[in-house]
Write a protein that holds these residues in place. Structure first.
Motif, PDB file in Angstrom:
ATOM      1  N   ALA A  93     -27.379  -4.208   4.598  1.00  8.93           N
ATOM      2  CA  ALA A  93     -27.675  -4.669   5.957  1.00  8.93           C
ATOM      3  C   ALA A  93     -27.007  -6.005   6.237  1.00  8.93           C
ATOM      4  N   LEU A  94     -26.910  -6.842   5.198  1.00  9.58           N
ATOM      5  CA  LEU A  94     -26.270  -8.145   5.371  1.00  9.58           C
ATOM      6  C   LEU A  94     -24.812  -7.974   5.780  1.00  9.58           C
ATOM      7  N   HIS A  95     -24.123  -7.013   5.183  1.00 14.34           N
ATOM      8  CA  HIS A  95     -22.731  -6.756   5.555  1.00 14.34           C
ATOM      9  C   HIS A  95     -22.637  -6.276   7.008  1.00 14.34           C
ATOM     10  N   ALA A  96     -23.550  -5.413   7.403  1.00 15.73           N
ATOM     11  CA  ALA A  96     -23.548  -4.927   8.786  1.00 15.73           C
ATOM     12  C   ALA A  96     -23.763  -6.081   9.762  1.00 15.73           C
ATOM     13  N   LEU A  97     -24.698  -6.979   9.418  1.00 17.72           N
ATOM     14  CA  LEU A  97     -24.975  -8.110  10.305  1.00 17.72           C
ATOM     15  C   LEU A  97     -23.792  -9.061  10.368  1.00 17.72           C
ATOM     16  N   GLU A  98     -23.164  -9.324   9.224  1.00 18.19           N
ATOM     17  CA  GLU A  98     -21.990 -10.197   9.212  1.00 18.19           C
ATOM     18  C   GLU A  98     -20.877  -9.616  10.081  1.00 18.19           C
ATOM     19  N   THR A  99     -20.729  -8.297  10.052  1.00 22.41           N
ATOM     20  CA  THR A  99     -19.668  -7.640  10.809  1.00 22.41           C
ATOM     21  C   THR A  99     -19.833  -7.845  12.310  1.00 22.41           C
ATOM     22  N   VAL A 100     -21.064  -7.716  12.803  1.00 22.81           N
ATOM     23  CA  VAL A 100     -21.283  -7.834  14.247  1.00 22.81           C
ATOM     24  C   VAL A 100     -21.446  -9.289  14.683  1.00 22.81           C
ATOM     25  N   MET A 101     -21.664 -10.190  13.727  1.00 27.43           N
ATOM     26  CA  MET A 101     -21.823 -11.610  14.072  1.00 27.43           C
ATOM     27  C   MET A 101     -20.635 -12.424  13.587  1.00 27.43           C
ATOM     28  N   GLU A 102     -19.475 -11.821  13.604  1.00 30.01           N
ATOM     29  CA  GLU A 102     -18.271 -12.463  13.104  1.00 30.01           C
ATOM     30  C   GLU A 102     -18.082 -13.844  13.744  1.00 30.01           C
ATOM     31  N   GLY A 103     -17.905 -14.838  12.891  1.00 22.81           N
ATOM     32  CA  GLY A 103     -17.733 -16.207  13.371  1.00 22.81           C
ATOM     33  C   GLY A 103     -19.024 -16.988  13.449  1.00 22.81           C
ATOM     34  N   LYS A 104     -20.154 -16.282  13.491  1.00 21.86           N
ATOM     35  CA  LYS A 104     -21.451 -16.959  13.552  1.00 21.86           C
ATOM     36  C   LYS A 104     -22.199 -16.891  12.217  1.00 21.86           C
ATOM     37  N   LEU A 105     -21.956 -15.809  11.462  1.00 18.22           N
ATOM     38  CA  LEU A 105     -22.565 -15.640  10.147  1.00 18.22           C
ATOM     39  C   LEU A 105     -21.448 -15.410   9.138  1.00 18.22           C
ATOM     40  N   THR A 106     -21.384 -16.275   8.142  1.00 20.41           N
ATOM     41  CA  THR A 106     -20.376 -16.162   7.087  1.00 20.41           C
ATOM     42  C   THR A 106     -21.070 -15.929   5.758  1.00 20.41           C
ATOM     43  N   VAL A 107     -20.670 -14.880   5.044  1.00 23.18           N
ATOM     44  CA  VAL A 107     -21.242 -14.563   3.733  1.00 23.18           C
ATOM     45  C   VAL A 107     -20.206 -14.879   2.665  1.00 23.18           C
ATOM     46  N   LEU A 108     -20.561 -15.781   1.762  1.00 22.36           N
ATOM     47  CA  LEU A 108     -19.686 -16.113   0.636  1.00 22.36           C
ATOM     48  C   LEU A 108     -19.906 -15.077  -0.460  1.00 22.36           C
TER      49      LEU A 108
END
Length: 245
Positions: A93-108
């Protein structure tokens, strides 16, 4: 220079010990963090476990999209990953959220992961870390102490850790280790826990705790007491029949 937080554990399932509207309680915490971020015009650095489960429901994903404070930089915690494996991140789910929040959520993608805040070198680590005063717990159940981590990773100004839900701060040789603890109180034994985040000042390399809003009387000990009573009955039974546990 940043807001430090960890173990948010977003979920749409109300913990058995909570008697209030848990979604609303999470929403209040996230809004508080968002307002604090806007007030200081800084990003939020999260030490892992943004979600309580890697397969969060579509409803929770949509809710997180609308309520997550941004900008946020996070690493993936064990709860965020299928089989606790970064190789399975693409299913989460974290990957899905990062995908739609590109630029606002960054996952290292590394654990530990390096990051820069102003001129400071930061390490983010999601692993069970104990304060030095609880070294005996490390010896019993595993993990590392804060001193172990500070000695293992020299050369950093700030180390942000997550996984241990108890907050603490320790320092050695100019490096400060911050374990913010859990953002929510989800179990009855957290009745005295004061959820917090930390304001990080890069210029002085110092932190300041900011306590998150909570409500009294929303934790029910009934479930915990029943479990304890059951365990006591089980222990007494085992003792009576003369077996080792």
């Amino acid at each position: 220079s940043a807001i430090l937080v960890s173990d948010i554990h977003l979920t749409d399932a109300t913990p058995v010990s909570r008697t209030d509207d848990y979604i609303k309680a999470q929403e209040r915490k996230l809004k508080f963090l968002q307002d604090l971020s806007k007030e200081h015009q800084v990003l939020i650095l999260n030490g892992g476990d943004l979600f309580h489960s890697w397969k969060a429901s579509p409803w929770l994903l949509a809710w997180a999209y609308l309520n997550l404070p941004t900008p946020m930089v996070t690493i993936a915690g064990n709860h965020d990953l299928p089989q606790h494996s970064i190789d399975q991140y693409h299913r989460s789910a974290l990957h899905a959220l990062e995908t739609v929040m590109e630029g606002k959520l960054t996952v290292l993608m590394d654990n530990p992961a390096e990051y820069r805040i102003a001129n400071r070198k930061v390490l983010i680590l999601h692993q069970l870390i104990w304060p030095e005063s609880q070294r005996s717990l490390r010896n019993m159940v595993g993990g590392l102490t804060a001193r172990d981590v500070l000695e293992k990773y020299p050369g950093y100004d700030l180390i942000l850790t997550g996984d241990n839900h108890t907050p603490f701060v320790e320092e050695k040789d100019g490096c400060i280790l911050v374990n913010p603890g859990s953002t929510m109180r989800s179990t009855a034994d957290q009745e005295d826990h004061r959820p917090r985040c930390y304001l990080y000042y890069a210029e002085s390399n110092t932190v300041e705790p900011v306590y998150l809003p909570i409500e009294d009387g929303v934790l029910d000990r009934t479930h915990r007491d029943k479990v304890q009573e059951r365990n006591e009955r089980l222990s007494a039974y085992i003792e009576r029949i003369g077996m080792n546990w």
